[in-house]
Design a protein around this motif. Structure first.
Motif, PDB file in Angstrom:
ATOM      1  N   LEU A  42       0.767  -1.125  -0.010  1.00 10.20           N
ATOM      2  CA  LEU A  42       0.050   0.001  -0.085  1.00 10.20           C
ATOM      3  C   LEU A  42       1.183   1.142  -0.048  1.00 10.20           C
ATOM      4  CD1 LEU A  42      -1.921  -2.312   0.825  1.00 10.20           C
ATOM      5  CD2 LEU A  42      -3.041  -0.787   2.655  1.00 10.20           C
ATOM      6  N   ASN A  43       0.386   2.279  -0.698  1.00  7.81           N
ATOM      7  CA  ASN A  43       1.090   3.579  -0.749  1.00  7.81           C
ATOM      8  C   ASN A  43       0.334   4.684  -0.560  1.00  7.81           C
ATOM      9  OD1 ASN A  43       3.982   2.863  -1.900  1.00  7.81           O
ATOM     10  ND2 ASN A  43       2.587   1.781  -3.116  1.00  7.81           N
ATOM     11  N   PRO A  44       0.786   5.876   0.093  1.00  7.51           N
ATOM     12  CA  PRO A  44      -0.087   7.013   0.322  1.00  7.51           C
ATOM     13  C   PRO A  44      -0.939   7.531  -1.172  1.00  7.51           C
ATOM     14  CG  PRO A  44       1.842   7.332   1.400  1.00  7.51           C
ATOM     15  CD  PRO A  44       2.061   6.120   0.374  1.00  7.51           C
ATOM     16  N   VAL A  45      -0.442   7.412  -2.109  1.00  5.76           N
ATOM     17  CA  VAL A  45      -1.028   7.652  -3.502  1.00  5.76           C
ATOM     18  C   VAL A  45      -2.357   6.899  -3.592  1.00  5.76           C
ATOM     19  CG1 VAL A  45       0.082   6.046  -4.863  1.00  5.76           C
ATOM     20  CG2 VAL A  45      -0.766   8.252  -5.948  1.00  5.76           C
ATOM     21  N   ASP A  46      -2.356   5.647  -3.096  1.00  6.60           N
ATOM     22  CA  ASP A  46      -3.528   4.787  -3.133  1.00  6.60           C
ATOM     23  C   ASP A  46      -4.868   5.712  -2.534  1.00  6.60           C
ATOM     24  OD1 ASP A  46      -2.325   2.767  -4.563  1.00  6.60           O
ATOM     25  OD2 ASP A  46      -1.740   2.179  -2.691  1.00  6.60           O
TER      26      ASP A  46
END
Length: 352
Positions: A42-46
Motif C-alpha cells: 500500500l502507498n499514500p497515493v492509493d
C-alpha cells in the motif's frame, strides 16, 4: 479481454468506497507478461487518489502501484522472462496494470526477478518507493522531474563521495530507499529524521545520524550542522513534504544544492532569495511514462543483483488479513498516520 474472471478491489466514483468484485483477467500484449499477483503493498497515493482522483482516467478503477508475483503468460515479443519467473514490478494508473487484483499485466522490461531469500511480501515493498527515489535522482530525460545527478555507474557518479545528504522522513518507504541510494552514490554523512524507535533500523541501512522528527526546525538544523561538521548539504530528500520539513531541508542546503519533494512544492515564497541557485523538484516516481522509462529499465535491471548483495534491503512488512479485503482498513490507517517504519502488504490470492 479474457472471459475468465478474477477478484479485484474496485472503486466506482471519486471518494467512493473500495469494493471487492469480479473483473476479467486481461491478456498480455507482445511486450507484456500476465502475472499472478502474490503480494501487493500500500502507498499514500492509493488513498489520495481514491479521495481526489488525481490519476484516475475513468471509473470503475483498479488501484495499486506495488506488486510481486509469478509470471503466468508471456507476450510474443518477450525474451527476458518465462512462465514461472518470480518478479517484482510497479503498477500503473489503469485497470490492466493496477496491482489490487489477482492477475495484472506488467511490461517485461520494467520488472525485476526476485532472488532466493526474498519473499513476495518483501519484494512488493520495493517498486514504487524505490522508483520515487531513483527517478528524482538519476533521470536525465529533459521532460523528467529530476535533479539530474549522475548515477553511481555513470561517468561523474563518484563526485558525491563524502558529500553530506539529508533525508527527512527516513522511516517512510521512500525515505528508506532514498537513504540506501544515497549510500550507494557515496554520500556521507547521511543524516535523517525519524521517530527514535526507528533509529537503529535506519542506521542499519545506511544512515549515519538520526535525529528526532519532533525537534523544532531550529534544533534540527543545529543537529544537522553538527553531523556535517558545518558543511552545507549537497542533496536533500524530503519524503514528508510538508511546509515545515521542506523549509528545514531548504535551509540545510548548500547554495548550489538540490532538494527532492514527494509532493507538490510547498516552500514559502520568501524562502527563495533573488538569485538563489538551490534546485527544488517535486518527483514523479512511476516508471511507465516515456520520460521515466529509460531510467526505470536501467535500475530494474540492477535490482536483482542489489538484493542478492545486500545493497538494497526491502522495507519491513506488516501483513494485512483478508487478502484484498484488508486493504481499505490499511489505507485508513495510513491516512491517519498510524503506520511507521513498516510497509503494509496484502495477499490478493487469499481474497474470499
Amino acid at each position: 479481454m479474457s472471459l475468465l474472471t478474477q477478484k479485484a478491489l474496485v472503486h466506482y466514483s471519486k471518494g467512493g468506497d473500495f469494493v471487492v468484485g469480479d473483473v476479467p483477467i486481461p491478456v498480455p500484449g507482445p511486450h507484456e507478461v500476465l502475472v499472478k499477483v502474490m503480494a501487493v503493498a500500500l502507498n499514500p497515493v492509493d488513498w489520495m487518489n481514491q479521495a481526489e482522483a488525481y490519476f484516475t482516467p475513468s471509473y470503475p478503477f483498479i488501484a495499486g502501484m506495488d506488486g510481486a508475483g509469478i509470471v503466468e503468460h508471456v507476450g510474443a515479443a518477450v525474451t527476458t522472462l518465462v512462465k514461472g519467473d518470480k518478479i517484482l514490478f510497479q503498477g500503473d494508473f489503469n485497470n490492466d496494470h493496477g496491482t489490487f487484483q489477482q492477475f495484472c499485466l506488467v511490461p517485461a522490461e520494467i520488472a525485476a526477478k526476485i532472488p532466493e531469500g526474498i519473499t513476495f511480501e518483501q519484494a512488493a515493498t520495493i517498486p514504487l518507493g524505490l522508483g520515487t527515489a531513483f527517478c528524482g535522482l538519476w533521470n536525465h530525460d529533459p521532460a523528467a522531474k529530476s535533479i539530474d545527478f549522475p548515477a553511481p555507474w555513470e561517468e561523474g557518479g563518484a563526485k558525491f563521495k563524502g558529500k553530506p545528504a539529508l533525508i527527512l522522513g527516513g522511516a517512510s518507504s521512500v525515505g528508506q530507499y532514498a537513504i540506501q541510494l544515497a549510500k550507494l552514490a557515496g554520500f556521507s554523512p547521511i543524516v535523517t529524521s525519524a521517530s527514535p524507535r526507528n533509529a537503529k533500523m535506519l542506521r542499519a541501512i545506511g544512515a549515519t545520524h538520526v535525529f528526532d522528527r519532533a525537534l523544532s526546525n531550529d534544533d534540527a538544523l543545529a543537529m544537522i550542522r553538527t553531523a556535517t561538521a558545518g558543511e552545507a548539504v549537497t542533496f536533500a530528500y524530503d519524503a514528508v513534504s510538508r511546509t515545515e520539513t521542506a523549509s528545514l531541508a531548504y535551509d540545510a542546503l548548500a547554495s548550489d544544492g538540490a532538494l527532492l519533494l514527494v509532493l507538490p512544492d510547498v516552500l514559502p515564497a520568501d524562502k527563495r532569495a533573488n538569485g538563489d541557485t538551490k534546485k527544488v523538484v517535486s518527483v514523479y516516481g512511476v516508471v511507465h511514462p516515456p520520460e521515466n522509462r529509460k531510467i526505470g529499465v536501467e535500475v530494474f535491471s540492477r535490482v536483482t543483483g542489489w538484493l542478492e548483495t545486500g545493497v538494497l534491503v526491502p522495507n519491513k512488512v506488516e501483513l494485512l488479513p483478508g487478502g484484498l479485503s484488508g486493504i481499505p482498513d490499511g489505507l485508513r490507517r495510513m491516512k491517519e498516520n498510524k503506520v511507521s517504519g513498516m510497509k503494509l502488504v496484502a495477499l490478493p490470492q487469499e481474497t474470499a
